[in-house]
Design a protein around this motif. Structure first.
Motif, short mmCIF file in Angstrom:
data_model
loop_
_atom_site.label_atom_id
_atom_site.label_comp_id
_atom_site.label_asym_id
_atom_site.label_seq_id
_atom_site.Cartn_x
_atom_site.Cartn_y
_atom_site.Cartn_z
N VAL A 66 0.75 -1.20 0.18
CA VAL A 66 0.11 -0.01 0.00
C VAL A 66 0.78 1.35 0.00
O VAL A 66 2.11 1.29 0.44
N GLU A 67 0.53 2.17 -0.52
CA GLU A 67 1.13 3.67 -0.76
C GLU A 67 1.37 4.34 0.65
O GLU A 67 2.65 4.81 0.93
N HIS A 68 0.40 4.18 1.66
CA HIS A 68 0.61 4.95 2.62
C HIS A 68 0.21 4.04 3.98
O HIS A 68 -1.09 3.87 4.42
N PRO A 69 1.04 3.06 4.33
CA PRO A 69 0.82 2.15 5.59
C PRO A 69 0.37 2.71 6.70
O PRO A 69 0.78 4.18 6.81
N LYS A 70 -0.72 2.32 7.56
CA LYS A 70 -1.08 3.01 8.68
C LYS A 70 -0.27 2.76 9.98
O LYS A 70 -0.66 3.47 10.90
N ALA A 71 0.51 1.76 9.82
CA ALA A 71 1.47 1.38 10.94
C ALA A 71 2.91 1.39 10.78
O ALA A 71 3.34 1.57 9.70
#
Length: 392
Positions: A66-71
Motif C-alpha cells: 500500500v502507498e501509505h501504510p497506517k502502521a
C-alpha cells in the motif's frame, strides 16, 4: 500524546511466519513461507493487515503493497536456537535462548521414563512422537483397561500426557503433569508439559478443551516482570500465563479459540488500566498449521482481520497495538512441524508514526526493549529499542 502510552496491546498470531530465515535448513526446513501459502487460498482476505503495511515489510515479496501504510512495520528474525512457542514468546519478552530446548524424536530415554513412572505412580504407554488425535485412537483402549498413562511427544520440545476422564479427572491429570514437570528438568527440560484430557468411546475418542500447559519458568526476568515490578498491569489472554509459567503475569483471561480470544481482548479495551495486555491466538498453529490445513489457516486470518477492524475502531488515543508472531508453521510445507521463519511486526496507534519502515530486526527481543523504554522500566535484554523511531 504523552511519551509514555497508557496501554499496550501485543497480539501474537501463533505461527504466522513471513518467509524462511537464512538458517532454516539447520532446523530441517526447506522453502517455507506461511503468509505466501495462505495468500493463495480463496479463503484469505486481510484488508486491515494490508493497510497497516503487512505486505510492505522487507522481504515480503507477495501481496499488494500500500502507498501509505497506517502502521510502523518490521521483519523480525529469531535469534534463539529454536522454532517453538516457548522460545519464540520468551524472545519477544526479552530472553534469547542460546541453546534450543531438548527434542526427543525417538521418544524419551529409559531413565526418564523410569523417573516419570515413579513420580506418577503409573506405567506409561506409547513414548513416541505422535499425532494427538491418533495417539488416543491407538492407545486409548489399553489406557482405559490398564490405567497406564499415554505419554508422547512431537517435533516440538514437549511431553504430553493424555488421559481419559474415566481414568483421571482433569484435576488429577493436571496434578500428574505438575509431577511430570518436576521430573522434566535439566537434560530432560522440555519447554512444555501438556495435559491432554479426552472423553468418549473407541473409536470415537475426542479431546476436551481442558488442555493445560506447564512451561519451564523463564530463567531471568522478562518485560512482564519488569512491568509488574514497576506497578504496571500485566494481563495475559490465552496461553500467555502458561508460556511464562505465570511469572510476571498479573491477571489471566482464559479463551476458547481465536475468535473468543479476540473478543476477550476487545473487551479489555473497555477497562481502565495502565500497562500491557498480551494475547496469544493459538488456533493458527494448533488447528491449521500443524494439520497443514491451508484454507482453514487462511479463513482464520480473514476472521482475525475482521475482528482487528473492530479492535482498531475502539482503541483510545493513548493506546498502542503491536501484532507479531512467535515462529512459522507453513501449512503448505512437508511434515507437521513448525517452520523456521521471520515474523511480522506491525505497530499501530495515534501516537505511532505511520509508515515507518523498521527494516529487518535481528531479534524478537527488540520488542521487549521497546516496551521497556515505552514504559520507562529497566530490563536486561539483548534487544534494541526502536521506540525513538516510531513515537510521535
Amino acid at each position: 500524546m504523552t511519551t509514555q502510552p497508557k496501554r499496550l496491546f501485543i497480539i501474537v498470531l501463533d505461527s504466522f511466519g513471513i518467509g524462511a530465515e537464512p538458517d532454516a535448513a539447520e532446523f530441517g526446513d526447506g522453502e517455507c513461507h506461511t503468509l505466501q501459502t495462505i495468500l493463495h487460498s480463496k479463503e484469505f482476505a486481510a484488508p486491515h493487515l494490508a493497510h497497516m503495511g503487512l505486505f510492505n515489510i522487507e522481504g515480503v515479496d507477495v501481496g499488494m503493497r500500500v502507498e501509505h501504510p497506517k502502521a510502523a512495520f518490521a521483519r523480525l528474525q529469531e535469534k534463539s536456537r529454536g522454532k517453538d512457542t516457548t522460545t519464540g514468546h520468551w524472545e519477544i519478552a526479552g530472553i534469547v535462548s542460546e541453546q534450543g530446548m531438548p527434542l526427543f524424536p525417538d521418544g524419551f530415554p529409559k531413565e526418564c521414563i523410569d523417573a516419570l513412572e515413579k513420580a506418577l505412580g503409573r506405567k506409561v504407554l506409547c513414548n513416541k512422537p505422535y499425532s494427538g488425535t491418533q495417539v488416543i485412537h491407538d492407545f486409548g483402549r489399553e489406557h482405559i483397561e490398564t490405567g497406564a498413562l499415554i505419554v508422547y511427544t512431537s517435533a516440538d520440545s514437549v511431553l504430553q500426557i493424555a488421559a481419559h476422564n474415566s481414568v483421571l479427572s482433569e484435576e488429577q491429570l493436571y496434578e500428574a503433569c505438575l509431577k511430570a514437570r518436576e521430573v522434566m528438568q535439566g537434560p530432560w527440560g522440555v519447554g512444555r508439559v501438556i495435559a491432554r484430557p479426552f472423553v468418549g468411546t473407541w473409536p470415537k475418542y475426542t479431546r476436551t478443551s481442558g488442555r493445560h500447559d506447564y512451561s519451564l519458568v523463564p530463567p531471568v526476568d522478562t518485560m512482564l516482570d519488569a512491568l509488574s515490578k514497576a506497578g504496571f498491569s500485566t494481563i495475559g489472554v490465552g496461553k500467555i500465563r502458561d508460556i511464562f509459567a505465570g511469572k510476571g503475569v498479573g491477571r489471566h483471561i482464559p479463551m476458547d479459540g481465536n475468535e473468543d480470544g479476540m473478543e476477550k481482548t476487545i473487551a479489555v479495551l473497555d477497562e481502565d488500566f495502565t500497562g500491557l495486555c498480551f494475547t496469544n491466538l493459538v488456533d493458527f498453529d494448533m488447528k491449521y498449521g500443524h494439520r497443514r490445513d491451508i484454507d482453514g489457516y487462511a479463513h482464520a486470518a480473514t476472521v482475525f482481520d475482521r475482528q482487528l477492524g473492530t479492535f482498531c475502531e475502539r482503541m483510545k488515543k493513548d493506546d498502542i497495538l503491536m501484532i507479531t508472531a512467535d515462529h512459522g508453521c507453513d501449512p503448505g510445507a512437508a511434515g507437521t512441524d513448525h517452520t523456521r521463519e521471520y515474523v511480522p511486526l506491525l505497530v499501530y496507534g495515534e501516537g505511532i508514526k505511520a509508515g515507518v519502515d523498521l527494516g529487518t530486526r535481528p531479534t524478537f527481543a527488540d520488542v521487549a526493549a521497546t516496551v521497556a523504554e515505552m514504559f520507562g522500566v529497566e530490563l536486561k535484554t539483548p534487544g534494541t529499542s526502536f521506540w525513538s523511531k516510531i513515537k510521535h
